[in-house]
Design an enzyme around this catalytic site. Structure first.
Site, PDB file in Angstrom:
ATOM      1  N   HIS A   1      -3.565 -19.842 -18.353  1.00  0.00           N
ATOM      2  CA  HIS A   1      -2.569 -19.382 -17.383  1.00  0.00           C
ATOM      3  C   HIS A   1      -1.317 -20.267 -17.441  1.00  0.00           C
ATOM      4  CE1 HIS A   1      -1.453 -17.803 -13.259  1.00  0.00           C
ATOM      5  NE2 HIS A   1      -0.812 -18.962 -13.253  1.00  0.00           N
ATOM      6  N   GLU A   2      -1.514 -21.575 -17.350  1.00  0.00           N
ATOM      7  CA  GLU A   2      -0.364 -22.497 -17.348  1.00  0.00           C
ATOM      8  C   GLU A   2       0.324 -22.544 -18.706  1.00  0.00           C
ATOM      9  OE1 GLU A   2       0.982 -23.653 -14.653  1.00  0.00           O
ATOM     10  OE2 GLU A   2      -0.657 -22.831 -13.464  1.00  0.00           O
TER      11      GLU A   2
END
Length: 161
Positions: free
Chosen positions: A23-24
């Site tokens: 996600h990051e």
């Protein structure tokens, strides 16, 4: 504490760490591609979980939730984005922000596909094992039937199919 399934806990924790990292990294990759190198310059454009881990949000909260049965809540360190580096700051920042949840949907679809493939493989395996079991159960039944009707004598001409 005695009924904790530690292998399952480790698997769930590994999935959480991987999904937070992905996600990051998706935020960082998108920001970099759209003009802001801040995350890349800080080493955050990476799939290495160590650069994204927030001790409280990535380790403490999830472990407490998993051990106590509370709903799983977790987060990672947010990716820095310097809006001054973006040509159209509001639009590009919205895209960078949206990519994180989109990456979650991609991982969810991938996980569902893997689970579906495993389920299909298990079904095929069970069908094959069921066929083998029926087949192997049928051989002695045929032999027994042959004995009862006098067609086969024990030990003479018996053959497994």
């Amino acid at each position: 504490m005695g009924d904790i399934d530690f292998p399952q806990l480790l698997i769930a924790f590994a999935i959480l760490i991987s999904s937070l990292t992905f996600h990051e990294a998706a935020h960082a990759w998108t920001a970099n591609r759209l003009g802001d190198p801040t995350a890349r310059m800080l080493g955050r454009l990476s799939l290495n979980p160590a650069v994204h881990v927030d001790v409280i949000g990535t380790i403490a909260f999830p472990l407490i939730a998993m051990l106590t049965g509370f709903p799983l809540i977790g987060w990672a360190k947010p990716v820095p984005v310097d809006m001054r580096n973006l040509q159209h700051p509001r639009r590009v920042f919205a895209i960078v922000a949206a990519v994180g949840p989109v990456s979650n949907l991609i991982l969810t679809a991938f996980g569902a596909a893997v689970t579906q493939a495993q389920a299909a493989q298990a079904i095929v395996g069970n069908l094959q094992r069921g066929y083998d079991a029926r087949h192997h159960a049928a051989v002695p039944c045929r032999q027994l039937f042959g004995l009862l009707v006098g067609q086969v004598r024990p030990g003479v001409g018996e053959q497994d199919d």
